[in-house]
Design an enzyme around this catalytic site. Structure first.
Site, PDB file in Angstrom:
ATOM      1  N   GLU A  75      -5.689  -1.047   6.166  1.00  0.00           N
ATOM      2  CA  GLU A  75      -4.783  -2.196   6.164  1.00  0.00           C
ATOM      3  C   GLU A  75      -3.574  -1.898   7.069  1.00  0.00           C
ATOM      4  OE1 GLU A  75      -4.384  -5.227   2.692  1.00  0.00           O
ATOM      5  OE2 GLU A  75      -2.658  -3.911   2.463  1.00  0.00           O
TER       6      GLU A  75
ATOM      7  N   ARG B 175       0.817  -1.224   0.000  1.00  0.00           N
ATOM      8  CA  ARG B 175       0.000   0.000   0.000  1.00  0.00           C
ATOM      9  C   ARG B 175       0.845   1.266   0.000  1.00  0.00           C
ATOM     10  NH1 ARG B 175      -0.410  -3.179   4.198  1.00  0.00           N
ATOM     11  NH2 ARG B 175       0.265  -2.535   6.259  1.00  0.00           N
TER      12      ARG B 175
HETATM   13  O1  LIG Z   1       1.144  -6.760  -5.073  1.00  0.00           O
HETATM   14  P1  LIG Z   1       0.647  -8.096  -4.632  1.00  0.00           P
HETATM   15  O2  LIG Z   1       1.744  -8.955  -4.068  1.00  0.00           O
HETATM   16  O3  LIG Z   1      -0.089  -8.798  -5.737  1.00  0.00           O
HETATM   17  O4  LIG Z   1      -0.362  -7.877  -3.438  1.00  0.00           O
HETATM   18  C1  LIG Z   1      -1.558  -7.180  -3.601  1.00  0.00           C
HETATM   19  C2  LIG Z   1      -2.143  -6.751  -2.293  1.00  0.00           C
HETATM   20  O5  LIG Z   1      -2.417  -7.887  -1.469  1.00  0.00           O
HETATM   21  C3  LIG Z   1      -2.143  -7.578  -0.110  1.00  0.00           C
HETATM   22  O6  LIG Z   1      -1.001  -8.249   0.265  1.00  0.00           O
HETATM   23  C4  LIG Z   1      -3.245  -8.017   0.808  1.00  0.00           C
HETATM   24  O7  LIG Z   1      -4.458  -7.480   0.467  1.00  0.00           O
HETATM   25  C5  LIG Z   1      -1.913  -6.064  -0.109  1.00  0.00           C
HETATM   26  O8  LIG Z   1      -1.153  -5.630   0.970  1.00  0.00           O
HETATM   27  C6  LIG Z   1      -1.269  -5.867  -1.427  1.00  0.00           C
HETATM   28  O9  LIG Z   1      -1.270  -4.521  -1.824  1.00  0.00           O
END
Ligand SMILES: O=P(O)(O)OC[C@H]1O[C@](O)(CO)[C@@H](O)[C@@H]1O
Length: 548
Positions: A353, A268
């Site tokens: 989050e 995030r």
């Molecule tokens: O960029 P990734 O690894 O696909 O994760 C997507 C999202 O999933 C999470 O890990 C959980 O929702 C977030 O913190 C993150 O932004």
């Protein structure tokens, strides 16, 4: 020791007992300078926090609390690259992503600035090639549409910012953002596209996220089928943004077409990493750099300004004042800019989050309220939907109003200045009505029938911040987002929690992986979940024409 037991917290509790019921009408009447004194400037942002239920003394006590919990030391530790994300044993260095220095900061044996700028350079080169038509697709045609596939932090930042900065984007290119694993999201996004002129940016920090990989696989199938079945087309139509080169290669994307980032960038907090690639293609590297510089301005302000003049820290401390001393559970964010329509959604992940935690850094349960439910809609749409509750409901909802003196070039070129004045009048009127309301005497004096008077009374004393900037430029957007990032950090430090992990989202992912085969199997599955889930699986299988 819990922060609650500190003398500073107790002083705030005592102060709240004295001040809690005071009306904003009285606070303004007593202190004529309030509307200009309780304000702060940082970069291009002006924060007016005078319409909050506080006094100069409150601010002094909140600043003392920030000192007590070591906000300054924690900030320095973060900026130095210490592993402040203790539960994942990671540094937290999103501030390094926008640092204009090209070398210097060493973390875990790496020159962080140099690595950041190397990737930024590659991103700029790629963005220029797509924008200029030098990057062509498999059939030699130039790219017309960029589809970003990602979710959470790999979607919300670029999607929000693309919309926010449309006025600065290359209008000859179309941008779409696919995030949901609901198949309709991808189907709608690609429905009218020509594979020969479409470029997919697959953004995933881990490159293991079910939604993103499923969408990316389907997109690849759509592309290859559309280009005559030649797998060789993928190289010209897929680029990846990730920290995980191995998984990117496994997926079939050439790592030459991968833009990396690092585990010290939280999802995030990643939108100024390579996750911003689609946005950079949209607005161009120069504007993108202006945005990064805006972030950096706020990063430096947060790092150096005294708490009482520190815009992000004040936002965090004032919101905490409501969460912990008034029992507020939610925070409305109300941008008076249609361009910021996705800003509340972006902030939901950033704030909820990060600070939706009930365990302190030392593993104990927190004994103060943390986190807030963040929500909102652009003004004036929200006014005709939920503002009734803000004005006369029984819950306390502190609100951030965001406004811009100028509407942006598109509206300016069409000479829509008067319309923008009306918009701004609403931006001014709502916080004023929330704060000061209207008494029964005032309502009666207008000739209102006595039995209707109580219904028309506006209690007021409803708090809000106003954040104003000259115009929503790339730099201003950067300043705004950084301000909220540091607001979240400020709160997290006071609450003693880790704002940088997100263990709470894991269990649902595991369960989804267990349930998927039960929905997909051709024969009736074993119903071994709880009775409610079992019944729902049966119902959905029936709905999909599968034996239940
Ligand atoms: O960029 P990734 O690894 O696909 O994760 C997507 C999202 O999933 C999470 O890990 C959980 O929702 C977030 O913190 C993150 O932004």
């Amino acid at each position: 020791m819990s922060v609650r037991d500190s003398a500073e917290w107790q002083a705030l509790a005592a102060h709240h007992r004295e001040l809690g019921d005071r009306h904003l009408r009285d606070l303004f009447a007593e202190d004529p300078g309030r509307g200009t004194d309780l304000t702060v400037r940082a970069g291009d942002l002006y924060l007016d926090y005078s319409k909050n239920r506080l006094t100069h003394e409150t601010v002094r006590l909140l600043a003392a609390l920030a000192d007590r919990v070591g906000l300054r030391e924690r900030t320095e530790a973060m900026y130095r690259g210490e592993h402040v994300n203790a539960t994942e044993d990671r540094a937290v260095l999103h501030v390094a992503l926008r640092d204009p220095r090209t070398s210097g900061l060493q973390v875990d044996g790496h020159d962080v600035n140099a690595e950041v700028h190397e990737v930024l350079g590659r991103m700029a080169d790629f963005a220029d090639r797509v924008r200029g038509g030098a990057w062509t697709g498999h059939t030699g045609e130039r790219i017309r549409t960029v589809v970003n596939i990602g979710i959470g932090g790999s979607d919300l930042g670029p999607a929000m910012a693309y919309q926010a900065l449309r006025d600065y984007s290359d209008r000859s290119l179309t941008f779409r953002f696919v995030s949901n694993i609901d198949p309709t999201d991808l189907a709608e996004a690609t429905r009218d596209l020509d594979p020969a002129t479409t470029l997919f940016v697959v953004a995933s920090k881990t490159f293991t996220t079910q939604e993103t990989l499923t969408n990316a696989r389907e997109a690849r199938r759509w592309l290859v089928e559309g280009l005559g079945g030649d797998e060789g087309a993928v190289a010209k139509h897929f680029v990846a943004v990730s920290t995980n080169a191995e998984k990117v290669a496994d997926f079939g994307i050439d790592t030459d077409n991968m833009f990396g980032f690092w585990d010290w960038v939280g999802g995030r907090y990643s939108f100024t990493s390579a996750v911003g690639l689609s946005l950079m293609v949209a607005i161009g590297p120069e504007r993108y750099r202006e945005m990064l510089d805006g972030f950096h301005t706020m990063d430096e302000h947060f790092r150096t300004a005294p708490w009482e003049e520190n815009l992000p820290a004040l936002l965090g401390l004032v919101s905490l004042w409501y969460v912990d001393f008034f029992g507020a559970q939610s925070q409305a964010v109300l941008p008076y800019s249609q361009y910021l329509a996705r800003f509340p959604a972006y902030l939901q992940q950033l704030c909820m989050e990060s600070n939706g935690k009930s365990v302190a850094l030392d593993g104990s349960s927190v004994d103060v309220a943390t986190g807030e439910i963040v929500w909102g809609e652009p003004g004036t749409n929200g006014q005709h939907a939920f503002y009734q509750l803000l004005h006369q409901g029984t819950v306390l909802v502190p609100a951030d109003f965001l406004g811009f003196a100028q509407p942006g070039d598109l509206a300016r070129d069409r000479d829509l200045g008067d319309m923008h004045d009306l918009f701004l009048a609403n931006f001014l009127a709502q916080p004023r009505a929330l704060a000061f309301g209207r008494t029964a005497e005032e309502v009666a004096a207008e000739g209102t029938a006595p039995d209707v008077v109580p219904h028309r009374v506006m209690p007021g004393n409803r708090p809000s911040n106003a954040i104003v900037a000259p115009e929503l430029t790339p730099s201003v957007l950067g300043q705004l987002v950084a301000a909220y990032e540091h607001r979240v950090f400020t709160q997290g430090v006071v609450w003693g929690i880790n704002s940088f992990d997100q263990w709470g989202v894991e269990l649902g992912k595991v369960m989804a992986n267990q349930l998927a085969p039960k929905l997909q199997s051709g024969t009736a599955p074993e119903y071994d979940a709880d009775s409610s889930t079992n019944a729902l699986v049966r119902l959905l299988r029936e709905g999909r024409g599968r034996p239940a």
